[in-house]
Scaffold this active site. Structure first.
Site, PDB file in Angstrom:
ATOM      1  N   TYR A 231      30.753  27.794  27.359  1.00 22.37           N
ATOM      2  CA  TYR A 231      29.549  28.361  27.749  1.00 22.37           C
ATOM      3  C   TYR A 231      29.441  28.664  29.268  1.00 22.37           C
ATOM      4  O   TYR A 231      28.923  29.834  29.826  1.00 22.37           O
ATOM      5  CB  TYR A 231      28.248  27.710  27.207  1.00 22.37           C
ATOM      6  N   GLU A 238      30.457  36.632  32.520  1.00 17.97           N
ATOM      7  CA  GLU A 238      29.301  37.836  32.501  1.00 17.97           C
ATOM      8  C   GLU A 238      28.762  38.035  33.960  1.00 17.97           C
ATOM      9  O   GLU A 238      28.395  39.491  34.173  1.00 17.97           O
ATOM     10  CB  GLU A 238      28.526  37.346  31.616  1.00 17.97           C
TER      11      GLU A 238
END
Length: 307
Positions: A231, A238
């Site tokens: 994560y 991103e």
């Protein structure tokens, strides 16, 4: 000529301390159920094997039923259309198929990217979007179902973490990658897609097994563990994608606009991207905290000792 007594199909099951009877009737009206000594009496209007009629039966037990035990025979139920058991089965079947489709989709992406990486090496980084984007579009559009399920109570998942992941991923996929051809040939696409698919090829099989009340310990451990490194890495990749897109959006002017008279100030889309970077890491905190609580609930109780 005497009226024929119609008997419904009755199914019997029992455990050590419980007895289950299932009477196969639908649209039941005015059921009369009673117990006298060692006999169960049933009579009701309903739709059975002989159509809409009055059905009845008498079931004799081996021993007398104690008066205080009569209420414990509450497992006798009428199974009609739309019963809780039927709805539960339909829900589990629906969730199983949804998770299966998502698992197959993300598995295809993961395997495709892995094979291309071994064959082409770093060359595969730069055409990832054109190779797997269609399947990623499909999976991410379908993931809207997860947020809807959480919202309407089909699943017990909290809405906020599900919504954060949905909006975050789709913003990266459809806005950052999908609208800018200049971004589609960058290596960051490979790392974003690879991390997403790696997370999901463990998550969706876990949900599939949950639907059929199975627990594979290895898969359960992976589902509650792989997110710990993946994560933050996913969030980092991103963020890199957003940062790399800022000069491109500034150069092209896409999604930028000018405020109306008398202000007439041009608002660049890159301004919103910088705000999004802050939101991105706040979303990581919310989801990380949620997943950590899930993991602690799942494995935390093993540390308890009996003195």
């Amino acid at each position: 000529m005497e009226n024929q007594v119609l008997t419904p199909h009755v199914y019997w099951a029992q455990r050590h301390r419980e007895l289950y009877l299932r009477v196969e009737l639908s649209d039941v009206q005015n059921p009369a159920i009673s117990i006298t000594e060692n006999v169960l009496h049933f009579k009701a209007q309903g739709h059975g094997a002989k159509g809409d009629n009055v059905y009845e039966f008498h079931l004799e037990f081996l021993d007398l039923v104690k008066p205080e035990e009569e209420e414990r025979l509450n497992k006798l139920r009428l199974e009609s259309q739309g019963s809780p058991e039927t709805l539960t089965s339909l829900k589990k079947g629906y969730l199983f198929m949804y998770n299966l489709v998502q698992f197959l989709g993300f598995s295809w992406i993961f395997v495709n990217m892995t094979v291309r990486l071994f064959i082409l090496g770093k060359e595969s980084f730069y055409d990832t979007f054109h190779t797997v984007a269609d399947m990623m579009y499909f999976c991410q559009m379908l993931s809207v179902v997860e947020t809807i399920n959480a919202t309407i109570g089909v699943t017990k998942s909290p809405v906020i973490p599900s919504l954060i992941q949905l909006l975050g991923r789709n913003f990266i996929l459809f806005i950052i990658f999908g609208t800018m051809e200049e971004m589609q040939n960058k290596a960051v696409v490979f790392f974003v897609f690879y991390i997403w698919s790696t997370i999901e090829i463990f998550r969706y099989p876990f949900y599939m097994l949950t639907c059929i009340d199975m627990d594979w310990k290895v898969l359960t451990w992976l589902r509650y563990t792989v997110w710990i490194p993946l994560y933050p890495l996913g969030c980092l990749t991103e963020a890199v994608a957003v940062i790399q897109s800022i000069p491109i959006f500034n150069e092209t002017g896409r999604f930028s606009f000018t405020l109306p008279y008398p202000v007439k100030i041009k608002v660049r889309f890159s301004f919103f991207l910088q705000i999004y970077l802050i939101i991105l890491f706040l979303g990581l905190y919310v989801n990380f905290r949620h997943l950590y609580k899930q993991r602690r609930r799942r494995f935390g109780q093993k540390k308890k000792k009996i003195h």
